[in-house]
Design a protein around this motif. Structure first.
Motif, mmCIF file in Angstrom:
data_model
loop_
_atom_site.group_PDB
_atom_site.id
_atom_site.type_symbol
_atom_site.label_atom_id
_atom_site.label_comp_id
_atom_site.label_asym_id
_atom_site.label_seq_id
_atom_site.Cartn_x
_atom_site.Cartn_y
_atom_site.Cartn_z
ATOM 1 N N GLU A 77 -9.100 11.581 -32.383
ATOM 2 C CA GLU A 77 -9.461 10.299 -32.994
ATOM 3 C C GLU A 77 -10.789 9.778 -32.461
ATOM 4 O O GLU A 77 -11.594 9.208 -33.209
ATOM 5 C CB GLU A 77 -8.343 9.280 -32.711
ATOM 6 N N ARG A 78 -11.028 9.960 -31.154
ATOM 7 C CA ARG A 78 -12.275 9.499 -30.542
ATOM 8 C C ARG A 78 -13.027 10.686 -29.945
ATOM 9 O O ARG A 78 -12.415 11.665 -29.502
ATOM 10 C CB ARG A 78 -11.981 8.483 -29.421
ATOM 11 N N PRO A 118 -7.261 10.964 -22.829
ATOM 12 C CA PRO A 118 -7.790 9.687 -23.317
ATOM 13 C C PRO A 118 -6.945 8.528 -22.779
ATOM 14 O O PRO A 118 -5.716 8.641 -22.710
ATOM 15 C CB PRO A 118 -7.647 9.793 -24.843
ATOM 16 N N GLY A 120 -6.601 4.279 -23.230
ATOM 17 C CA GLY A 120 -7.047 3.063 -23.908
ATOM 18 C C GLY A 120 -8.096 3.383 -24.956
ATOM 19 O O GLY A 120 -7.886 4.192 -25.857
ATOM 20 N N THR A 121 -9.269 2.759 -24.818
ATOM 21 C CA THR A 121 -10.351 2.969 -25.780
ATOM 22 C C THR A 121 -11.270 4.107 -25.375
ATOM 23 O O THR A 121 -12.212 4.431 -26.091
ATOM 24 C CB THR A 121 -11.178 1.677 -25.916
ATOM 25 N N LYS A 122 -11.005 4.700 -24.209
ATOM 26 C CA LYS A 122 -11.862 5.781 -23.722
ATOM 27 C C LYS A 122 -11.372 7.124 -24.239
ATOM 28 O O LYS A 122 -10.173 7.402 -24.263
ATOM 29 C CB LYS A 122 -11.883 5.797 -22.192
ATOM 30 N N GLY A 123 -12.320 7.972 -24.620
ATOM 31 C CA GLY A 123 -11.968 9.309 -25.061
ATOM 32 C C GLY A 123 -11.648 10.215 -23.883
ATOM 33 O O GLY A 123 -11.774 9.834 -22.715
#
Length: 498
Positions: A77-78, A118, A120-123
């Motif tokens: 996703e990221r 990954p 949280g918002t970090k890949g």
């Protein structure tokens, strides 16, 4: 000498193991039995499987010279994150600073391995240095160096392992390996099988990297059911029983290709009763979550796990012995040694473990208990260090953390006690409520108050604390009513203004 390190024996007689594999779509559970007694439990849940160790054919999305890093697409996703410190060339020449913009460009395909999931918002975090874990070895196919785990402290043992590896490696094959601690007791045949498995695995990854498109996954770490064959099966394994036809076939296929010695030991279970229930594993799981462990002759252990360490306290309980008090204590301590070693494996407790044996006056008894504990701990496949009695009469054990403990996998902090392991008494809550009412009466001009609380708290107000409640009503000059809330825990309450 106090607090000396006690060597664990290497030539102990190991009983035959039986490995049970229970598989559902949601989770895989593995139990290792010795003499029909559960020694280890491993659990892997589909919803929480990470991607650490997976290898991808990444595609560079953006290079950031100012941060000396790059974002790499690997099909998630990221975008994942690659820092210069994790680039192979920089790792191989750490004293020679490199520039990431000279190594990577946008759109380039690059072989990467995930080193951090990954969050949280970090890949995910990546590395271009590939490592493949085997049972006794870690293969670094881009290196040409044979290293030995720092945990193997003996220089002669380290040199011996290096020499054995040099002799076993086929001519012209990649020579980058790290010898794991578990290789100390491995035979040449076992090391050769590991080399063959890892070499074939790397060849398969390289072949896929030549044919698959960018952002493809080239390698995923083995699921638990198959890792059993790679990491747990030994000459002491009698049978491996699995209750899933699909996974049975997958395990047989893997064994025939990579671990031939295990292929004939895999059996498909097709009985009507659940496999774990048939062997009493479900009951053992429940026991392994309890603080108290009862011993055969009446003594018991109390096990407490904290962030810093695990403590194990031994008590004689109902064991009175037959000769004298010293003999009773000695027998209880001796019996506890194998129970303690088993609980460490069963619960997968790692880090520092402090054992409080019952005090013994006899130095001969103390040494005998340490010797028996060393023999019991020697069966553990995880690295364990045993230290002698301290001046306070405690024994310290350190055990390598390899995965989450059983309690951390299966449990969460209690919402009632907030993880304290205890709750406030009904009387304590009564006094808290009374203080709250006094505060509210001073702040608001209410007509009265209603107490909403659990049944034990209301019962306390109606019985033992009825007089103090009457004194409170008289003090504030307002009526107070009581109401039971069946959904409240003992520590929960509300004071409602009327």
């Amino acid at each position: 000498m106090l607090h000396q390190t006690i060597p664990l024996p290497r030539d102990i007689q190991r009983p035959q193991e039986q490995i049970l594999v229970n598989i559902t779509p949601q989770e895989t559970r593995v139990a290792v039995l010795e003499d029909s007694v559960v020694q280890e439990l491993h659990i892997e849940r589909a919803a929480s499987r990470g991607i650490v160790g997976n290898i991808y054919l990444g595609q560079v999305k953006r290079v950031l010279p100012g941060m000396q890093s790059a974002f790499v697409e690997i099909g998630l996703e990221r975008a994942a994150f690659l820092h210069i410190a994790d680039v192979l060339e920089q790792r191989q020449h750490p004293t020679e600073p490199q520039r990431i913009e000279r190594m990577l460009f946008e759109g380039q395909t690059v072989l990467v391995q995930v080193i951090k999931d990954p969050i949280g918002t970090k890949g995910a975090r990546l590395s271009t240095q590939i490592s493949l874990a085997g049972r006794f070895l870690v293969h670094l196919p881009q290196d040409e160096h044979i290293g030995v785990s720092q945990k193997i402290e003996s220089d002669s043992e380290r040199q011996s392992l290096k020499a054995r590896m040099e002799n076993l490696l086929p001519e012209g094959s990649p020579r980058g390996y790290i010898v794991r601690t578990s290789a100390e007791t491995a035979s040449n045949r076992e090391l050769a099988a590991d080399i063959d498995y890892l070499s074939r695995l790397w060849a398969d990854i390289r072949a896929k990297s030549q044919t698959l498109p960018a952002q493809s996954m080239l390698y995923e770490d083995l699921p638990l059911a198959v890792r059993v064959l790679r990491d747990m099966v030994s000459d002491h394994t009698g049978s491996i029983i699995v209750d899933s036809t699909e996974n049975y076939e997958r395990m047989v296929e893997f064994a025939e290709q990579y671990v031939q010695s295990a292929a004939g030991k895999i059996e498909r279970y097709s009985g009507n009763r659940p496999l774990f229930e048939l062997h009493g594993i479900e009951a053992e799981i429940e026991k392994a979550l309890s603080r108290r462990v009862n011993l055969k002759f009446g003594g018991y252990l109390i096990i407490d796990q904290t962030e810093a360490m695990t403590t194990i306290d031994l008590n004689t309980g109902g064991f009175v012995g037959t000769r004298n008090f010293d003999e009773t204590i000695f027998k209880t301590n001796m019996e506890a040694t194998y129970a303690i070693a088993r609980q460490l494996r069963l619960r997968n407790m790692g880090g520092i473990i402090i054992v409080d044996f019952i005090d013994m006056d006899s130095e001969e008894h103390r040494q005998a208990v340490l010797g028996e504990l060393a023999k019991a701990l020697a069966r553990d496949r995880t690295r364990v260090t045993l230290n002698g009695f301290t001046s306070l009469g405690l024994v310290e054990i350190t055990r390598k953390r390899t995965r989450e403990s059983l309690a951390h996998v299966l449990c969460e902090p209690c919402p009632t006690c907030q993880g304290r392991g205890q709750i406030k008494t009904a009387q304590t809550v009564c006094y808290e409520i009374q203080r709250e009412i006094v505060r509210e009466a001073r702040k608001f001009d209410a007509k009265g108050f209603r107490i909403l609380a659990a049944q034990p708290v209301i019962d306390m107000f109606l019985d033992e604390e009825s007089q103090s409640l009457a004194m409170l009503v008289d003090f504030i000059g307002k009526p107070v009513s009581l109401s039971v809330e069946t959904t409240y825990t003992q520590e929960q309450f509300d004071v409602v203004l009327l």
